[in-house]
Design a protein around this motif. Structure first.
Motif, PDB file in Angstrom:
ATOM      1  N   LEU B 265      49.064   6.145 -43.378  1.00 44.80           N
ATOM      2  CA  LEU B 265      49.216   7.513 -42.880  1.00 44.80           C
ATOM      3  C   LEU B 265      48.366   8.476 -43.710  1.00 44.80           C
ATOM      4  O   LEU B 265      47.664   9.345 -43.177  1.00 44.80           O
ATOM      5  CB  LEU B 265      50.693   7.902 -42.946  1.00 44.80           C
ATOM      6  N   GLY B 266      48.414   8.304 -45.032  1.00 43.44           N
ATOM      7  CA  GLY B 266      47.652   9.187 -45.916  1.00 43.44           C
ATOM      8  C   GLY B 266      46.167   9.109 -45.633  1.00 43.44           C
ATOM      9  O   GLY B 266      45.477  10.124 -45.548  1.00 43.44           O
ATOM     10  N   PHE B 267      45.680   7.902 -45.433  1.00 40.97           N
ATOM     11  CA  PHE B 267      44.248   7.737 -45.205  1.00 40.97           C
ATOM     12  C   PHE B 267      43.810   8.416 -43.909  1.00 40.97           C
ATOM     13  O   PHE B 267      42.869   9.202 -43.877  1.00 40.97           O
ATOM     14  CB  PHE B 267      43.885   6.252 -45.164  1.00 40.97           C
ATOM     15  N   TRP B 268      44.516   8.116 -42.827  1.00 40.87           N
ATOM     16  CA  TRP B 268      44.051   8.639 -41.536  1.00 40.87           C
ATOM     17  C   TRP B 268      44.251  10.139 -41.418  1.00 40.87           C
ATOM     18  O   TRP B 268      43.434  10.835 -40.810  1.00 40.87           O
ATOM     19  CB  TRP B 268      44.722   7.911 -40.369  1.00 40.87           C
ATOM     20  N   SER B 269      45.325  10.649 -42.004  1.00 39.86           N
ATOM     21  CA  SER B 269      45.495  12.099 -41.880  1.00 39.86           C
ATOM     22  C   SER B 269      44.451  12.825 -42.729  1.00 39.86           C
ATOM     23  O   SER B 269      43.959  13.879 -42.344  1.00 39.86           O
ATOM     24  CB  SER B 269      46.919  12.520 -42.251  1.00 39.86           C
ATOM     25  N   LEU B 270      44.064  12.233 -43.849  1.00 41.82           N
ATOM     26  CA  LEU B 270      42.981  12.846 -44.626  1.00 41.82           C
ATOM     27  C   LEU B 270      41.686  12.848 -43.820  1.00 41.82           C
ATOM     28  O   LEU B 270      41.001  13.860 -43.690  1.00 41.82           O
ATOM     29  CB  LEU B 270      42.774  12.093 -45.946  1.00 41.82           C
ATOM     30  N   VAL B 296      41.853  27.058 -40.303  1.00 44.69           N
ATOM     31  CA  VAL B 296      43.197  27.268 -40.835  1.00 44.69           C
ATOM     32  C   VAL B 296      44.083  26.078 -40.474  1.00 44.69           C
ATOM     33  O   VAL B 296      44.807  25.533 -41.318  1.00 44.69           O
ATOM     34  CB  VAL B 296      43.793  28.586 -40.296  1.00 44.69           C
ATOM     35  N   VAL B 297      43.980  25.625 -39.210  1.00 43.86           N
ATOM     36  CA  VAL B 297      44.811  24.496 -38.783  1.00 43.86           C
ATOM     37  C   VAL B 297      44.476  23.252 -39.589  1.00 43.86           C
ATOM     38  O   VAL B 297      45.359  22.558 -40.105  1.00 43.86           O
ATOM     39  CB  VAL B 297      44.625  24.239 -37.269  1.00 43.86           C
ATOM     40  N   GLY B 298      43.165  22.979 -39.730  1.00 43.81           N
ATOM     41  CA  GLY B 298      42.751  21.820 -40.512  1.00 43.81           C
ATOM     42  C   GLY B 298      43.297  21.887 -41.927  1.00 43.81           C
ATOM     43  O   GLY B 298      43.784  20.902 -42.470  1.00 43.81           O
ATOM     44  N   SER B 299      43.240  23.087 -42.522  1.00 42.51           N
ATOM     45  CA  SER B 299      43.701  23.224 -43.901  1.00 42.51           C
ATOM     46  C   SER B 299      45.203  23.018 -43.998  1.00 42.51           C
ATOM     47  O   SER B 299      45.696  22.390 -44.941  1.00 42.51           O
ATOM     48  CB  SER B 299      43.351  24.606 -44.447  1.00 42.51           C
ATOM     49  N   LEU B 300      45.938  23.550 -43.028  1.00 46.98           N
ATOM     50  CA  LEU B 300      47.384  23.358 -43.079  1.00 46.98           C
ATOM     51  C   LEU B 300      47.727  21.890 -42.843  1.00 46.98           C
ATOM     52  O   LEU B 300      48.649  21.350 -43.456  1.00 46.98           O
ATOM     53  CB  LEU B 300      48.073  24.255 -42.048  1.00 46.98           C
ATOM     54  N   GLY B 301      46.948  21.240 -41.970  1.00 46.86           N
ATOM     55  CA  GLY B 301      47.176  19.819 -41.715  1.00 46.86           C
ATOM     56  C   GLY B 301      47.036  18.981 -42.969  1.00 46.86           C
ATOM     57  O   GLY B 301      47.662  17.924 -43.110  1.00 46.86           O
ATOM     58  N   MET B 302      46.246  19.455 -43.915  1.00 48.28           N
ATOM     59  CA  MET B 302      46.036  18.715 -45.156  1.00 48.28           C
ATOM     60  C   MET B 302      47.321  18.513 -45.944  1.00 48.28           C
ATOM     61  O   MET B 302      47.386  17.673 -46.834  1.00 48.28           O
ATOM     62  CB  MET B 302      45.021  19.443 -46.035  1.00 48.28           C
ATOM     63  N   VAL B 303      48.332  19.301 -45.641  1.00 53.60           N
ATOM     64  CA  VAL B 303      49.611  19.113 -46.326  1.00 53.60           C
ATOM     65  C   VAL B 303      50.101  17.677 -46.123  1.00 53.60           C
ATOM     66  O   VAL B 303      50.650  17.058 -47.039  1.00 53.60           O
ATOM     67  CB  VAL B 303      50.649  20.127 -45.802  1.00 53.60           C
ATOM     68  N   ILE B 304      49.855  17.121 -44.927  1.00 55.70           N
ATOM     69  CA  ILE B 304      50.375  15.778 -44.638  1.00 55.70           C
ATOM     70  C   ILE B 304      49.799  14.726 -45.588  1.00 55.70           C
ATOM     71  O   ILE B 304      50.544  14.090 -46.336  1.00 55.70           O
ATOM     72  CB  ILE B 304      50.127  15.394 -43.163  1.00 55.70           C
ATOM     73  N   GLY B 347      45.250  24.926 -51.827  1.00 58.05           N
ATOM     74  CA  GLY B 347      44.160  25.089 -50.881  1.00 58.05           C
ATOM     75  C   GLY B 347      44.681  25.395 -49.490  1.00 58.05           C
ATOM     76  O   GLY B 347      44.161  26.265 -48.786  1.00 58.05           O
ATOM     77  N   SER B 348      45.721  24.690 -49.078  1.00 62.50           N
ATOM     78  CA  SER B 348      46.293  24.948 -47.762  1.00 62.50           C
ATOM     79  C   SER B 348      46.837  26.370 -47.694  1.00 62.50           C
ATOM     80  O   SER B 348      46.621  27.081 -46.710  1.00 62.50           O
ATOM     81  CB  SER B 348      47.415  23.951 -47.466  1.00 62.50           C
ATOM     82  N   LEU B 349      47.526  26.778 -48.753  1.00 68.78           N
ATOM     83  CA  LEU B 349      48.046  28.154 -48.799  1.00 68.78           C
ATOM     84  C   LEU B 349      46.916  29.174 -48.673  1.00 68.78           C
ATOM     85  O   LEU B 349      47.028  30.170 -47.961  1.00 68.78           O
ATOM     86  CB  LEU B 349      48.728  28.399 -50.148  1.00 68.78           C
ATOM     87  N   MET B 350      45.816  28.896 -49.401  1.00 66.01           N
ATOM     88  CA  MET B 350      44.719  29.860 -49.442  1.00 66.01           C
ATOM     89  C   MET B 350      44.047  30.041 -48.089  1.00 66.01           C
ATOM     90  O   MET B 350      43.267  30.966 -47.896  1.00 66.01           O
ATOM     91  CB  MET B 350      43.667  29.422 -50.465  1.00 66.01           C
ATOM     92  N   ALA B 351      44.308  29.103 -47.169  1.00 64.67           N
ATOM     93  CA  ALA B 351      43.689  29.238 -45.848  1.00 64.67           C
ATOM     94  C   ALA B 351      44.506  30.138 -44.933  1.00 64.67           C
ATOM     95  O   ALA B 351      44.026  30.560 -43.886  1.00 64.67           O
ATOM     96  CB  ALA B 351      43.523  27.862 -45.211  1.00 64.67           C
ATOM     97  N   ILE B 352      45.750  30.424 -45.310  1.00 63.93           N
ATOM     98  CA  ILE B 352      46.559  31.319 -44.481  1.00 63.93           C
ATOM     99  C   ILE B 352      45.959  32.722 -44.579  1.00 63.93           C
ATOM    100  O   ILE B 352      45.737  33.220 -45.681  1.00 63.93           O
ATOM    101  CB  ILE B 352      48.015  31.324 -44.985  1.00 63.93           C
ATOM    102  N   PRO B 353      45.649  33.362 -43.439  1.00 62.16           N
ATOM    103  CA  PRO B 353      44.904  34.622 -43.501  1.00 62.16           C
ATOM    104  C   PRO B 353      45.504  35.665 -44.450  1.00 62.16           C
ATOM    105  O   PRO B 353      44.756  36.331 -45.169  1.00 62.16           O
ATOM    106  CB  PRO B 353      44.941  35.103 -42.053  1.00 62.16           C
ATOM    107  N   GLU B 354      46.827  35.776 -44.505  1.00 60.00           N
ATOM    108  CA  GLU B 354      47.444  36.798 -45.359  1.00 60.00           C
ATOM    109  C   GLU B 354      47.155  36.531 -46.839  1.00 60.00           C
ATOM    110  O   GLU B 354      47.094  37.464 -47.644  1.00 60.00           O
ATOM    111  CB  GLU B 354      48.962  36.855 -45.154  1.00 60.00           C
ATOM    112  N   VAL B 355      47.021  35.257 -47.200  1.00 53.77           N
ATOM    113  CA  VAL B 355      46.703  34.926 -48.585  1.00 53.77           C
ATOM    114  C   VAL B 355      45.197  35.014 -48.787  1.00 53.77           C
ATOM    115  O   VAL B 355      44.697  35.550 -49.777  1.00 53.77           O
ATOM    116  CB  VAL B 355      47.211  33.507 -48.928  1.00 53.77           C
ATOM    117  N   ASN B 356      44.492  34.520 -47.795  1.00 53.47           N
ATOM    118  CA  ASN B 356      43.038  34.478 -47.885  1.00 53.47           C
ATOM    119  C   ASN B 356      42.429  35.862 -48.073  1.00 53.47           C
ATOM    120  O   ASN B 356      41.435  36.030 -48.777  1.00 53.47           O
ATOM    121  CB  ASN B 356      42.496  33.821 -46.617  1.00 53.47           C
TER     122      ASN B 356
END
Lengths: 216, 493
Positions: B265-270, B296-304, B347-356
């Motif tokens: 799962l880690g490999f493919w989601s990355l 933004v979506v890609g960055s949030l997806g990185m959480v997985i 990094g995922s947080l930083m992609a959220i527009p309010e933080v970015n």
């Protein structure tokens, strides 16, 4: 994992997917943008007889851009104005409107930048900064902006003995500062410094586009 | 903190106890030693070049850092003006240090896991020499006025085809080792390395073409630029460092990785999410909104993938704290793995527009880049080199003290670096978004924070010197067949 074909296809398609999703599709969507007039006629075409924007840069400015690239000004200065309500670009006076993709279509090398150690420069030519201010500033930023951390670009200037009359383009530096040359000497911009300032003065967002009107 | 009893044990615990190849069967030992031997010259070559670039990059980085709070520092030299020297720093570290480390560690792990010796090591060295000469010419070009001012691609275009060619000659070895594999099972580290070996040339070629050789129009260039620059970290350095962590943690602890399915799962989601994330560097910029959203979506997806890898590693190392602490390799690798989790979530947080809107354009981003490329990637590579070299050379590390100095100065230095610039950068962003505050006030406010970075840089450089000295020493030192008793005793005390 035993299923190697899946591994290879996966490795290939994940990147192919993002490449086509991000790059190819932007190229298709707006890679063909052309200059246009501030307002369109009723058919949605550029209004005949009006000026097309963005304008072509002058040859001097293009040469100056090469100096800007060579010295890496981009690592401290952006060239993009964000829309009002997202950051304070407009309020800080960095541009009368947000910049849009069409603003950049005539540039061979796009220098959006990602760092604002210094102010945004997309519209620096629109500010009340004169040629002589820029020369003083580039020669040593402390002259105009004490406490600045912008590097001095004194090596783009020549300090030489005044022969007869002072050169007309000599940089005016008040003699009671520590940055002034020795008495009898003057600071003269090289060709590189001159074209660099031409470039800075050419950076302007002083026109509207159909998709980008000045912020009220 | 470190007392005499919790110091780094004999450079390699299991080396000391059971010899380099642990408790394996005799045939397996012979097979592994044949593989190690086949990588010996090339591995040592890449490590030495990497260490050279690490020191050069530290020097450039230090000069650049000093200039940011003391602009008159070496100001008369055009070659060392801030814009050029910081780019020389980045490229020495990326294409010099990091790529050489990837070549050494990636190829070696691939060869070992495939149970296939590296054939024709001589050709590999030629390619390696070519690569390093090209980087050298490239850095010289940056300093002497040929820089491109495209982030992560500053090396002048007259060098890049040579870089591409020599990369191809090196990368193909990874594929060959895999092709001739004798093991039936393909381990997770091999997927990551295979992915990286294919991904890097692809993104590099696309970026070179669309930015320099047949430039795309307008800000499509910027999108290509950030698709590339983010993927260098995400699809090239990160997979190899994760491969190393997946290889070394279970190996040294002597127990299998916690869950095979989590690794899948880690490999493919990355692979799926990371390469969409790059456009978050252009949020608010002159590109279509839907692209920014994709970023933004890609960055949030990185959480997985990040959480999955973190859980998998955590459950593997649970209860083995002592062993981790005693193994120099694992100290570095676990520090790196923890930084990976933290840096990626940030990094995922930083992609959220309010933080970015706060962090974009500030030193917060610089802190984040070093969190990923240094506290994660580089620390894992240090650990891996500490594991690999004794096996290639059949020698012990001569000095545990140097390893300890290396660990502590880099661990503390990286922490100061990341914390200092994150806090300073966050404030910088808040101030910049408040138009009442004059710009010069922000410039002056940042100076102490920028000084903390120079301090961190000094610590990191001390660590790098300890690393380089130990490498020189192990190469020049006598061959030690038996583990050094004195070290073992010290650790046992």
């Amino acid at each position: 994992m035993k299923n190697l074909p899946i591994l290879f296809l996966g490795i290939f398609f994940t990147v192919a997917f993002s490449w086509s999703g991000l790059i190819l599709s932007s190229q298709i969507q707006y890679g063909g943008l052309t200059p246009t007039t501030a307002t369109l006629d009723e058919d949605g075409n550029p209004t005949p007889g009006e000026t097309l924007f963005p304008r072509m840069a002058s040859g001097q400015a293009e040469q100056g851009k090469l100096i800007y690239i060579r010295e890496g000004c981009m690592y401290c200065h952006t060239q993009q104005v964000r829309p009002q309500g997202f950051g304070a670009d407009y309020e800080r006076g960095w541009g009368p409107r947000q910049t849009v993709p069409r603003d950049y279509i005539l540039q061979d090398r796009v220098l959006l930048g990602t760092m604002r150690t210094g102010p945004d420069l997309a519209d620096v030519g629109g500010r009340p900064l004169t040629r002589s201010w820029h020369h003083q500033h580039l020669y040593n930023p402390q002259i105009t902006s004490p406490g600045s951390i912008m590097p001095p670009f004194a090596y783009l200037y020549e300090v030489k003995e005044i022969e007869g009359a002072p050169s007309p383009n000599a940089v005016t530096i008040s003699p009671d500062t520590e940055y002034a040359p020795e008495p009898g000497f003057e600071v003269v911009p090289t060709k590189e410094a001159e074209v660099l300032v031409d470039y800075l003065l050419s950076l302007k967002v002083d026109y509207e586009l159909p998709e980008a009107k000045f912020t009220e | 903190m470190s007392t005499a009893s919790d110091i780094v044990e004999p450079a390699q615990p299991q080396v000391a106890r059971e010899g380099v190849y642990g408790s394996r069967s005799a045939e397996e030992r012979v097979a592994l030693s044949v593989i190690d031997n086949s990588m010996k010259v090339a591995g040592v070559f890449f490590v030495c070049c990497g260490a050279f670039w690490l020191l050069a990059g530290s020097f450039f980085g230090f000069v650049a850092s000093m200039k940011l709070h003391n602009p008159d520092f070496m100001a008369a030299l055009p070659e060392l003006t801030f814009g050029r020297v910081r780019s020389a720093h980045l490229n020495s570290m990326a294409y010099g240090w990091a790529n050489n480390a990837v070549f050494a560690i990636g190829l070696w792990i691939m060869a070992r896991l495939s149970r296939a010796p590296v054939r024709h090591g001589g050709l590999l060295i030629i390619a390696g020499v070519m690569w390093n000469l090209a980087v050298l010419v490239g850095i010289r070009g940056i300093l002497f006025g040929d820089m491109t001012s495209v982030e992560w691609l500053e090396i002048p275009t007259y060098v890049t085809p040579i870089l591409g060619l020599s990369y191809a000659l090196i990368g193909v070895w990874g594929i060959l080792a895999f092709h001739y594999r004798k093991s039936e099972h393909v381990y997770v580290s091999q997927w990551y390395i295979l992915g990286a070996v294919f991904w890097f040339p692809w993104i590099y070629t696309v970026a070179q073409m669309l930015i320099f050789f047949a430039p795309a129009r307008g800000t499509v260039q910027a999108i290509t630029n950030w698709w590339f620059a983010h993927n260098v970290l995400g699809l090239w350095y990160t997979p190899v460092a994760l491969a190393a962590a997946y290889y070394l943690i279970p190996k040294i602890l002597g127990k299998p990785i916690h869950s095979y399915y989590l690794s899948v799962l880690g490999f493919w989601s990355l692979a799926l999410f990371y390469n969409w994330a790059g456009v978050h560097h252009l949020i608010g910029g002159p590109i279509p909104l839907w692209l920014q959203t994709a970023g933004v979506v890609g960055s949030l997806g990185m959480v997985i993938p990040v959480i999955v890898v973190a859980v998998n590693h955590h459950l593997t190392v649970r209860g083995c704290f002592r062993q981790i602490w005693n193994s120099p390799t694992l100290r570095f690798v676990v520090y790196g793995a923890m930084s990976y989790t933290l840096a990626s979530l940030m990094g995922s947080l930083m992609a959220i527009p309010e933080v970015n809107v706060v962090t974009h354009f500030t030193h917060f981003t610089v802190a984040h880049a070093h969190h990923g490329a240094y506290a994660f990637f580089t620390m894992v590579m240090f650990g891996s080199v500490y594991f690999m070299m004794p096996r290639l050379l059949q020698k012990e590390w001569p000095s545990a003290t140097l390893i300890r100095i290396h660990f502590w100065s880099c661990a503390i230095g990286a922490a100061i670096y990341v914390i200092g610039l994150s806090v300073g950068g966050w404030m910088q962003g808040l101030m910049m978004n408040n138009p009442e505050i004059p710009f010069m006030e922000i410039v002056e406010f940042m100076v102490p924070w920028l000084m903390s970075r120079s301090l961190a840089g000094v610590l990191l450089t001390i660590g790098h010197f300890a690393f380089a000295i130990n490498i020189a020493w192990i190469l020049l030192g006598r061959r030690v067949a038996e583990p050094k008793v004195s070290l073992t005793k010290k650790a046992a005390a």
